[in-house]
Design a protein around this motif. Sequence first.
Motif, short mmCIF file in Angstrom:
data_model
loop_
_atom_site.label_atom_id
_atom_site.label_comp_id
_atom_site.label_asym_id
_atom_site.label_seq_id
_atom_site.Cartn_x
_atom_site.Cartn_y
_atom_site.Cartn_z
N MET A 1 24.84 34.48 -45.57
CA MET A 1 25.70 34.40 -44.69
C MET A 1 25.47 33.69 -43.58
N ASN A 2 26.25 33.04 -42.66
CA ASN A 2 25.74 32.14 -41.43
C ASN A 2 26.53 32.89 -40.34
N ALA A 3 27.24 33.89 -40.46
CA ALA A 3 27.97 34.31 -39.27
C ALA A 3 26.97 34.40 -38.02
N PRO A 4 25.95 34.87 -38.07
CA PRO A 4 25.01 35.04 -37.04
C PRO A 4 24.98 33.58 -36.18
N LEU A 5 24.84 32.56 -36.92
CA LEU A 5 24.75 31.29 -36.40
C LEU A 5 25.91 30.92 -35.78
N ASN A 6 27.07 31.38 -36.08
CA ASN A 6 28.36 31.11 -35.40
C ASN A 6 28.63 31.99 -34.23
N ALA A 7 27.80 33.02 -33.93
CA ALA A 7 28.05 34.14 -32.97
C ALA A 7 27.84 33.36 -31.54
N PRO A 8 28.82 33.80 -30.61
CA PRO A 8 29.02 33.03 -29.45
C PRO A 8 27.64 33.36 -28.56
N THR A 9 27.11 32.38 -27.74
CA THR A 9 26.04 32.42 -27.23
C THR A 9 26.41 32.31 -25.65
N LEU A 10 25.54 32.56 -24.88
CA LEU A 10 25.45 32.25 -23.36
C LEU A 10 25.93 30.95 -23.12
N ALA A 11 25.40 29.85 -23.89
CA ALA A 11 25.96 28.40 -23.73
C ALA A 11 27.34 28.20 -24.12
N THR A 12 27.84 28.93 -25.11
CA THR A 12 29.41 28.69 -25.59
C THR A 12 30.14 29.32 -24.50
N ALA A 17 34.11 28.64 -20.11
CA ALA A 17 34.44 29.06 -18.87
C ALA A 17 34.41 28.01 -17.91
N GLY A 18 33.59 26.79 -18.52
CA GLY A 18 33.49 25.69 -17.38
C GLY A 18 32.46 25.96 -16.45
N VAL A 19 31.55 26.87 -16.37
CA VAL A 19 30.39 27.23 -15.50
C VAL A 19 29.28 26.91 -16.24
N ARG A 21 25.17 28.07 -17.19
CA ARG A 21 24.72 29.25 -17.85
C ARG A 21 24.25 30.43 -16.90
N GLN A 22 23.63 29.67 -15.95
CA GLN A 22 23.25 30.73 -14.80
C GLN A 22 24.43 31.67 -14.27
N THR A 23 25.37 31.22 -14.16
CA THR A 23 26.59 31.67 -13.90
C THR A 23 26.97 32.69 -14.66
N VAL A 24 27.08 32.47 -15.98
CA VAL A 24 27.21 33.48 -17.14
C VAL A 24 26.26 34.58 -16.97
N THR A 38 35.84 33.30 -10.27
CA THR A 38 34.79 32.59 -11.12
C THR A 38 34.39 33.97 -12.12
N LEU A 39 34.23 35.17 -11.62
CA LEU A 39 33.88 36.37 -12.34
C LEU A 39 34.91 36.38 -13.51
N ALA A 40 36.16 36.25 -13.00
CA ALA A 40 37.46 36.66 -13.93
C ALA A 40 37.21 35.62 -14.88
N ARG A 41 36.86 34.13 -14.59
CA ARG A 41 37.03 33.24 -15.67
C ARG A 41 36.02 33.38 -16.77
N VAL A 42 34.66 33.77 -16.06
CA VAL A 42 33.77 34.12 -17.16
C VAL A 42 34.08 35.39 -18.06
N GLN A 43 34.52 36.41 -17.47
CA GLN A 43 34.75 37.47 -18.16
C GLN A 43 35.97 37.05 -19.21
N ALA A 44 36.90 36.33 -19.16
CA ALA A 44 37.99 36.08 -19.88
C ALA A 44 37.22 35.24 -21.08
N ALA A 45 36.32 34.47 -20.73
CA ALA A 45 35.66 33.72 -22.03
C ALA A 45 34.95 34.55 -22.70
#
Lengths: 342, 342
Positions: A1-12, A17-19, A21-24, A38-45
């Motif tokens: 199964m390749n679910a881990p490959l699809n798992a969200p990362t810092l980059a996604t 969030a349109g920021v 990676r450092q901001t995340v 900005t914090l709220a936008r990242v948390q929403a993402a």
Amino acid sequence: MNAPLNAPTLATVADEAGVSRQTVSNALNSPELLRPDTLARVQAAIEKLGYSPNRAARNLRTRSSHLVGLRVEPAVEDSANALMDRFVHSLVESTREAGYHVLLFSAEGEPAATDGYDELLRSAAVDAFVVTDTYRGNPHAAWLTRRGVPFVAFGRPWGDPSARHPWVDVDGRAGVVQAVDHLVGRGHTRIAWLGWQKGSYIGEDRRSGWVDQMHAHGLSTSRLSARGDDTLEFGARAAQALLDVPAAERPTAFVCASDTVAMGALRTFDELGLRAGRDVALVGFDDSIAAQVCTPTLTSVRQPLEQVAVEVVRYLGRLLGHRPIPDPGCVLTPTLVVRQSS
Amino acid sequence: MNAPLNAPTLATVADEAGVSRQTVSNALNSPELLRPDTLARVQAAIEKLGYSPNRAARNLRTRSSHLVGLRVEPAVEDSANALMDRFVHSLVESTREAGYHVLLFSAEGEPAATDGYDELLRSAAVDAFVVTDTYRGNPHAAWLTRRGVPFVAFGRPWGDPSARHPWVDVDGRAGVVQAVDHLVGRGHTRIAWLGWQKGSYIGEDRRSGWVDQMHAHGLSTSRLSARGDDTLEFGARAAQALLDVPAAERPTAFVCASDTVAMGALRTFDELGLRAGRDVALVGFDDSIAAQVCTPTLTSVRQPLEQVAVEVVRYLGRLLGHRPIPDPGCVLTPTLVVRQSS
């Protein structure tokens, strides 16, 4: 199964969030550096993508210490509740079976949310934490969650429906329901409740067991309860006040939010020449050592701390092994230990 | 100063004993591999030269974990003695101030001398140990000493005058002397002792305080004592037997080797309609939570565990800093906490 490959990362998360990676990363580790919007936008993402900072944090580690951190609070004198000591023993046993050891730490002076935790994190001395004081408004849980630190709580995330961390708790309400049923079974109808101040989620949960089960038996709760601190003094004073009424209105049984409160009630019974188990019935909560060895011995609601520790370690194993956690909460049922006082 | 340059090494011990360095290493780490006479020769050389395997062991370490290991025993129900829990709290506080944390571990099943210790040593997870169960014949202390592992004992090396490890203990005898003086001051002359079986060094030490101080006051100890296990049942049975005599021969006060035994005596008093503090005086030992919250509250000898922890950490600092330890033993004096029962 390749679910881990699809798992969200810092980059996604950053893309979403349109920021950067450092901001995340800052949002996770130093949220105070970010503007609120900005914090709220990242948390929403993070929320939308189901990003697991736990996994990310684990990947950054270079070694596993096989240590689980547990903060101990200063010992309290003149209180029957050695609940946490019994839990520590149980946790040491359960973690050993999983190949882990328990690292105890404490906070200096007046404990703040992060005291001790941040120091251990900086030194990377622990793999995860067990948090036991979530009932105080959960500052540690929120702080650890933001930083992506794996932890399991002993205690529900009361008042925080958005909490996602795994937790184990005991159904205090069910314990008090058992106490009321026990006393009704012995013929009591005027059963009093000696509980804590409003504002304690645990206290209100336990109290609800008394209110609801009294009503289920068609019994009145009017003028049969008191609220106060978790002290002997409160228990003694509250029992005194509830007994200082015409005989027909007096409670014949007392259920207490803790053994400490019950021990206070015992003092008042003693002063009034009343014998618990003969003239009046008494039930405590926590099954402390004092409940077991005092004369008369005290009926009390016992939390299954050994089982709590087992479930905590089960969650820790899933967290640290990056295995899915189907249900983040586990509620265990206490038992009533009937002794001489009722 | 060049004293360290002159300090004995594995090599000088090997020369002195006429064996290889590997043999000296085996004597320290795997003594079971050596023939008894070879082991004795190496140990004699270590003794003669004053070789410190502690320092050698430390030099082999590549990192310092800043962890101190403490083995916890399973919690005992129906016993008032939560002494170790109070000590654990105190030790966590004291080690924090020294930059250390406490790692709790436990032994699986029936604990043998080395269970848990060897595992932690193999994983190099701790810098030192605190050993609390030296009174059982000291297997851990001897085992750790042979391996050159730094440790400090809470408890004297009873019956082992050759022991060299640092230890901190409380003067139990002095605590019982205070209890006898207190009771004599309240007019008691027939003061009984409820103690443990012969063979317990701690029990005999405490008992000697009763015997000697009774004699110092010119009082008889004849037919005023009982020996048994550290249980409620023993306390109840022994008090019953000592009170089951003609009134003139009955003890008017009881001093107990532990609060658990005293709680047992309270049960007998209750059955006989006697009130501790009014009809009979009672003193326990350990100042347990139960002593503080029961009715009537129990006079008890309190061990200064906070100070014990401070002294233990002071020794640990010297051991781990390779500083000299002028006196390997430290005896602290307990205090008598007077409450309603006397």
